[in-house]
Design a protein around this motif. Structure first.
Motif, short mmCIF file in Angstrom:
data_model
loop_
_atom_site.label_atom_id
_atom_site.label_comp_id
_atom_site.label_asym_id
_atom_site.label_seq_id
_atom_site.Cartn_x
_atom_site.Cartn_y
_atom_site.Cartn_z
N ALA A 185 -4.32 -2.86 -2.51
CA ALA A 185 -3.81 -3.17 -1.18
C ALA A 185 -4.63 -2.47 -0.11
O ALA A 185 -4.97 -3.06 0.93
N LYS A 186 -4.97 -1.21 -0.35
CA LYS A 186 -5.81 -0.48 0.61
C LYS A 186 -7.21 -1.08 0.68
O LYS A 186 -7.83 -1.12 1.75
N SER A 223 0.82 -1.20 0.00
CA SER A 223 0.00 0.00 0.00
C SER A 223 0.86 1.26 0.00
O SER A 223 0.39 2.34 -0.35
N ALA A 237 -1.46 -0.21 -5.27
CA ALA A 237 -1.67 0.54 -4.03
C ALA A 237 -3.15 0.59 -3.67
O ALA A 237 -3.53 0.40 -2.51
#
Length: 400
Positions: free
Chosen positions: A242-243, A180, A239
């Motif tokens: 992942a968040k 992230s 990213a």
């Protein structure tokens, strides 16, 4: 005797109801809106026919039928369940090739009139309904998490295949936290092991895990200096995914807390979790699938409902052949299978039974299914007698 049978083809916005008498003659057939006023009007029409016994049958028990079932139960009506697949198969024996709601409702009513093996539905405990909703929602979130992780790995391969091979976002939260913040090999090399370790520990990752993940990430990043096409977009996607996984993890944790709170309030929660391998989550899935254990008169019926009982496949002189059931409750089978899988790791009795099956020609999955079926007998007896599981049977005064 002047009985009538009411078949209801359940729908989201409308149902179709058909009423038959003892000779199979149609007394009523009409569309009914899925709201309380229209359902009450239908109930009044049916009771106004002067029948001394009314038997209702539905093809669905999902949320679409919730209001209908509640109205019927509140007025003391008997409701039976005919699965949709059984309706579809039976419809082939009736006139006309077309499929309509009116025809399906008549098939349901006629099957209820002729058959004596339909299961009677009973009002469901509010606690079980809540567990059913929560466990279903959790399964949806887990599926969303799996899809997000698969997409994350795909986009990470477009950035650095070595990093994708080294990463383990499915099994380690630390990798999701790292991705992230850092996705590009150049940025990971520039940060170095010490800085990455500090970032991870600052975000709640344990020191030893943070150091191991940081070393693996830097080692993978050093294996590639080439910049692949589309790296910037892929990095942004990684990213974001992942968040998204981190957010889903938090929501799943909240659901687990809600599931456990409600499960512990069930009168037989302690009995269910006393069986090795059956924790609160699998116990909640079991209750959500079974509902009222009183619907099952024997452990064999419960095993058949879970698809753990073999089905005979005889024909002519060919007898004694069995095959796997195709009609069963998937959620119940999953809960019992996972509980058996856990039990062979923590219960010596279950492990001994499982280890014995390969010598009888069973493959590992077959051995697990046999163990799950065996444990159904135990769980059913525990719930019937409302007593907890003990590895050794209690010593009675007579035996002593």
């Amino acid at each position: 005797m002047n009985p009538v049978w009411v078949g209801v083809d359940v729908g989201k916005e409308h149902h179709w109801a058909c009423v038959l008498d003892a000779e199979g003659r149609r007394l009523l057939s009409r569309r009914v809106a899925n709201d309380e006023a229209d359902l009450m009007a239908l109930l009044g029409e049916v009771t106004g026919l002067g029948a001394d016994r009314v038997q209702w049958a539905v093809d669905l028990t999902t949320v679409e039928a919730a209001l209908l079932l509640t109205v019927l139960w509140d007025h003391g009506q008997s409701v039976y369940y005919l699965p949709g697949k059984a309706v579809s198969r039976a419809a082939a024996g009736y006139r006309s090739e077309g499929k309509t709601d009116a025809k399906d409702a008549r098939v349901i009513a006629d099957q209820a009139r002729m058959r004596r093996d339909l299961a009677e539905l009973r009002p469901t405990d509010d606690l079980v309904v809540e567990l059913r909703m929560l466990t279903t929602r959790r399964a949806d979130l887990v599926a969303d998490r799996t899809r997000a992780l698969n997409r994350l790995r795909q986009h990470l391969t477009a950035i650095c295949p070595a990093l994708e091979r080294a990463a383990n976002p499915t099994g380690q939260r630390a990798w999701v936290v790292l991705l992230s913040r850092y996705q590009r090999p150049k940025a990971i090399r520039r940060a170095g092991v010490t800085r990455l370790t500090g970032v991870l520990t600052g975000l709640g990752v344990r020191d030893r895990t943070a150091a191991a993940v940081a070393r693996a990430a830097v080692g993978a990043a050093k294996a590639q200096t080439a910049r692949l096409p589309g790296e910037d977009i892929a990095a942004d996607l990684v990213a974001g995914l992942a968040k998204e996984v981190m957010d889903l993890d938090g929501r799943i944790t909240e659901l687990d807390s809600a599931i456990e709170t409600r499960f512990r309030r069930h009168r037989q929660a302690v009995v269910i979790t006393s069986l090795p391998g059956m924790g609160f989550r699998l116990g909640a899935e079991f209750l959500a699938a079974v509902g009222d254990l009183g619907l099952f008169t024997s452990p064999d019926q419960l095993a058949a409902y879970a698809g753990l009982a073999p089905v005979p496949h005889d024909s002519g002189k060919r007898t004694g052949r069995l095959h796997k059931a195709t009609r069963y409750h998937r959620g119940l089978r999953r809960a019992l299978f996972m509980a058996a899988l856990t039990a062979i790791r923590c219960c010596p009795t279950s492990r001994a039974y499982y280890d014995k099956k390969p010598g009888e020609g069973k493959r590992p999955v077959q051995a697990l299914m046999a163990l799950a079926g065996r444990r159904v007998n135990v769980l059913w007896a525990l719930l019937r007698d409302n007593r907890e599981y003990h590895a050794s049977p209690p010593i009675t005064a007579q035996a002593a």
